[in-house]
Structure formats: structure tokens, C-alpha cells
Design an enzyme around this catalytic site. Structure first.
Site, mmCIF file in Angstrom:
data_model
loop_
_atom_site.group_PDB
_atom_site.id
_atom_site.type_symbol
_atom_site.label_atom_id
_atom_site.label_comp_id
_atom_site.label_asym_id
_atom_site.label_seq_id
_atom_site.Cartn_x
_atom_site.Cartn_y
_atom_site.Cartn_z
ATOM 1 N N GLU A 23 1.285 -0.745 -0.014
ATOM 2 C CA GLU A 23 0.160 -0.312 0.110
ATOM 3 C C GLU A 23 0.911 1.114 0.102
ATOM 4 O O GLU A 23 1.993 1.690 0.816
ATOM 5 C CB GLU A 23 -0.660 -0.219 0.731
ATOM 6 C CG GLU A 23 0.080 0.069 2.387
ATOM 7 C CD GLU A 23 -0.751 0.977 2.993
ATOM 8 O OE1 GLU A 23 -1.147 1.434 3.437
ATOM 9 O OE2 GLU A 23 -1.244 0.524 4.885
ATOM 10 N N LYS A 84 -4.232 11.579 1.082
ATOM 11 C CA LYS A 84 -5.319 9.606 1.858
ATOM 12 C C LYS A 84 -6.338 9.682 0.592
ATOM 13 O O LYS A 84 -7.387 10.133 0.835
ATOM 14 C CB LYS A 84 -4.681 9.970 3.075
ATOM 15 C CG LYS A 84 -5.650 8.654 3.772
ATOM 16 C CD LYS A 84 -6.060 8.918 5.431
ATOM 17 C CE LYS A 84 -7.032 7.668 5.937
ATOM 18 N NZ LYS A 84 -6.870 8.181 6.933
ATOM 19 N N VAL A 104 -5.954 0.620 2.870
ATOM 20 C CA VAL A 104 -5.811 -0.822 3.477
ATOM 21 C C VAL A 104 -6.865 -1.131 1.817
ATOM 22 O O VAL A 104 -6.527 -2.224 0.916
ATOM 23 C CB VAL A 104 -5.501 -1.537 4.387
ATOM 24 C CG1 VAL A 104 -6.212 -2.662 4.164
ATOM 25 C CG2 VAL A 104 -4.458 -1.436 5.429
ATOM 26 N N ASP A 136 -16.932 6.316 13.918
ATOM 27 C CA ASP A 136 -15.534 6.475 12.900
ATOM 28 C C ASP A 136 -15.437 4.439 12.988
ATOM 29 O O ASP A 136 -13.829 3.740 14.179
ATOM 30 C CB ASP A 136 -14.450 7.228 13.550
ATOM 31 C CG ASP A 136 -13.159 7.040 12.807
ATOM 32 O OD1 ASP A 136 -13.323 6.070 11.660
ATOM 33 O OD2 ASP A 136 -12.389 8.009 12.816
ATOM 34 N N SER A 138 -13.032 1.638 10.001
ATOM 35 C CA SER A 138 -12.860 2.663 8.768
ATOM 36 C C SER A 138 -13.271 0.959 7.890
ATOM 37 O O SER A 138 -13.715 0.245 8.020
ATOM 38 C CB SER A 138 -11.021 1.486 9.640
ATOM 39 O OG SER A 138 -10.478 1.860 8.287
ATOM 40 N N ALA A 139 -13.426 1.988 6.669
ATOM 41 C CA ALA A 139 -13.433 1.083 5.400
ATOM 42 C C ALA A 139 -12.781 -0.097 5.017
ATOM 43 O O ALA A 139 -13.103 -1.044 4.089
ATOM 44 C CB ALA A 139 -13.311 2.126 4.375
ATOM 45 N N ASP A 140 -11.556 0.135 5.844
ATOM 46 C CA ASP A 140 -10.566 -1.219 5.660
ATOM 47 C C ASP A 140 -11.217 -2.997 6.027
ATOM 48 O O ASP A 140 -11.461 -3.838 5.534
ATOM 49 C CB ASP A 140 -9.444 -1.384 6.310
ATOM 50 C CG ASP A 140 -8.662 -0.207 6.408
ATOM 51 O OD1 ASP A 140 -8.426 0.392 5.675
ATOM 52 O OD2 ASP A 140 -8.136 0.177 7.290
ATOM 53 N N LYS A 157 -3.354 -1.849 15.714
ATOM 54 C CA LYS A 157 -2.756 -0.191 17.026
ATOM 55 C C LYS A 157 -3.902 -0.241 18.135
ATOM 56 O O LYS A 157 -4.996 -0.437 17.485
ATOM 57 C CB LYS A 157 -2.561 0.497 16.495
ATOM 58 C CG LYS A 157 -0.754 0.830 15.332
ATOM 59 C CD LYS A 157 -0.809 2.256 15.652
ATOM 60 C CE LYS A 157 0.457 2.328 15.243
ATOM 61 N NZ LYS A 157 0.659 1.868 13.231
#
Ligand code: PSU
Ligand code: MN
EC number: 4.2.1.70
Length: 301
Positions: A23, A84, A104, A136, A138-140, A157
Site C-alpha cells: 500500500e 489519502k 488498506v 468512526d 475504517s472502510a478497511d 494498533k
């Protein structure tokens, strides 16, 4: 889809050689210059030495690009105009002809479009702490539920809520494999306080799980969580305090949304005076070795 694929990557895919996707958000928004471009070059070298072809992915001048030149890597590492790009941002940068560093989620999508099945990164996005009020997530995670690519990472993390991230991955039907460990790793630390939902101990076993999943008609990703090497680990107690401080600083500044993860990554590097960066680079290199081995096992059953 108008993908630009280098001849090297195209030939490797056509002849069934192992290819590893990499990535670019980690380069543009995950590490400072010049360590970011050095890391990107080193990781490509590790994949090559292991007998696989690296394919770093980004959007350049609006073109989704699979396989980057040295100049492309330098641009992504140093140019402030690089956006981003997660899934929702892809149509914007493509239609506007802009430069984008892929997360990602968007790297997975472009890798899948190119026919690449294995992707190496550092850490996944996930459910942020406080997501019960901020939403919130992530779209990951949603990408992992639909796009059939194995993602080799060092876990997540603890800037995230690790427990909720694992719950969400279970709901989305995503296998989360502890590689050579019973513990789910937390990026800087080999341990998170959560068990890995399943464990595998060889690249051949990971490749077999990928095949089994996709042969069952179960579209979507596989997370391979590879713990940071012991000698590079930052103990969870030590990094935990630093992460809490970075989160408090972020809240005080009112930083939210897509800026949250880059801010936290940068702030942790500042607070540790570069110590976290050394660990981050070590774990990505470690993941590159494993990813190349998995891609090799997947290419030659
Ligand atoms: N976590 C890290 N390093 C990173 C990222 C996450 O430890 O570089 C990057 C990855 O590109 C990941 C993205 O896909 O941040 C997640 O951002 P968001 O939370 O905005 O979806
Ligand atoms: Mn987010």
C-alpha cells in the site's frame, strides 16, 4: 477499469509467479520523509529477494497504478498534494486526475482488480475508540468483507478499540489468523489481551485457508496477523501510555475523520522520538518476508 500495470507485474501474473501488493498510505501518511521512501524501497527489495514480484499500488495523475517506479515512490513520499485515498475517495481522485495514496481498503480493491491475492502492510484500520458516538469505523473492515485478498499485517494498533475491531471482523465473516501465535498482536506489541480467533503456523497452511475460503464461494479477505519480532517489540504497558497521550492531544485539537489515523501515527513518532518508527519499519519488513512466502505457496500449490 483503466489500470496501469507494469510489464513486470503483468508478466508475473500471467505466468503464475507470486506477486505481493503493497500500500501507499503507509508511505505518504504513515511515516515521515525520508524514512518512508527508504522503507518502501527496502520492502520491495525483501519481496524480490524472496522470489516474488512487488506491486506497490497508488493513484498517479488519476490513474490507478499497480507497480511503481523509484520516481513514483519518491513523489508519494515527499509531495504534499498526495491525498489519502480510501474507497469513498477513489472516484474523486480518478475523475479529477489527482495523486492518491491508497489505504488498506483501496489497495485491496485495486489489487483484486489486477488479480493479486496477497497484500502486505503494517497495520489495519478498524473500529476507533469512542466509535459508539463518532461512528468512526475504517472502510478497511467493510472492504475485507467483500474483496478477496489476504492482508498480512501486525494486527491493529491500540489507537483502535481492538476488541470491537475483532467483533466487527467476525460479523463480517473475515477469518483472522494469528501467524505462529495464539495471541492477537497489537502492532508494536506481540500481545493485545485478545486471543487470535484461529492460528496457523506455515505459509502453506495460510494459502490452503485462502483457497478453502474462496472455493466455498465466500468472497472477502483474510487477515494474517504476524506479531512484530521480539527484538523490535515495544511492551504494551509502555506504548499504551503514549497512545493515550496521543489520543488526548488529538481530542484537544479536534482532529477527526480521515485525519485521525495519520495524526495519531505522526504524534506517536514524535512522543517516542522516533522509537516507534524503528519498530514500525521492522514489523513491515517482517510482514514482507511472510507475505512473499504466502504468495509463493498460493501461486504454487
Ligand atoms: N494503521 C497503521 N499504519 C497506517 C495505517 C493504519 O498502523 O499507515 C493506514 C492504512 O493505510 C490504513 C489506514 O488502511 O491508515 C486507515 O485509515 P482510516 O482509519 O482513516 O480508514
Ligand atoms: Mn475513519
Amino acid at each position: 477499469m483503466n489500470l496501469t500495470v507494469t510489464d513486470e507485474v503483468r508478466d508475473a501474473l500471467a505466468s503464475g509467479q507470486p506477486v505481493v501488493a503493497l500500500e501507499s498510505t503507509i508511505i505518504s501518511h504513515g511515516m515521515p520523509y525520508p524514512q518512508n521512501v527508504e522503507m518502501a524501497r527496502t520492502v520491495e527489495g525483501i519481496v524480490r529477494e524472496a522470489g516474488a514480484v512487488p506491486a506497490t499500488i497508488a493513484v498517479l495523475r488519476g490513474r490507478p497504478t499497480i507497480g511503481l517506479s523509484a520516481d513514483d515512490l519518491e513523489l508519494l513520499a515527499s509531495d504534499d498534494s498526495v491525498i489519502k485515498v480510501s474507497i469513498r475517495d477513489l472516484p474523486y481522485v480518478v475523475s479529477q486526475g489527482l495523486h492518491g495514496a491508497t489505504t488498506v481498503a483501496s489497495t485491496m480493491r485495486l489489487a483484486a482488480l489486477a488479480g493479486i491475492g496477497v497484500f502486505v502492510t503494517g497495520g489495519l484500520g478498524g473500529v476507533h475508540r469512542g466509535a459508539e458516538t463518532t461512528y468512526d469505523v475504517s472502510a478497511d473492515l467493510t472492504e475485507l468483507s467483500t474483496t478477496s485478498v489476504a492482508v498480512v499485517c501486525a494486527g491493529v494498533k491500540s489507537i483502535l478499540d481492538i476488541g470491537l475491531t475483532l467483533e466487527k471482523l467476525e460479523t463480517l465473516g473475515v477469518p483472522v489468523v494469528g501467524y505462529g501465535t495464539d495471541d492477537f498482536p497489537s502492532f508494536f506489541s506481540r500481545w493485545s489481551g485478545f486471543a487470535a480467533p484461529m492460528r496457523l503456523d506455515s505459509p502453506a497452511d495460510v494459502a490452503a485457508l485462502m483457497r478453502a475460503k474462496w472455493d466455498l464461494g465466500l468472497a472477502g479477505g483474510v487477515v494474517v496477523a504476524n506479531p512484530i519480532p521480539e527484538e523490535s517489540e515495544i511492551p504494551a504497558e509502555e506504548i499504551g501510555v503514549i497512545i493515550d497521550r496521543a489520543l488526548a492531544d488529538m481530542d484537544a485539537l479536534g482532529i477527526r475523520g480521515k485525519d485521525a489515523t495519520p495524526y495519531l501515527l505522526g504524534r506517536i513518532v514524535e512522543i517516542t522520538e522516533g522509537g516507534s518508527l524503528t519498530a514500525n519499519i521492522a514489523l513491515v519488513e517482517h510482514n514482507a518476508r511472510l507475505g512473499a512466502a504466502i504468495a509463493t505457496a498460493y501461486a504454487r500449490p
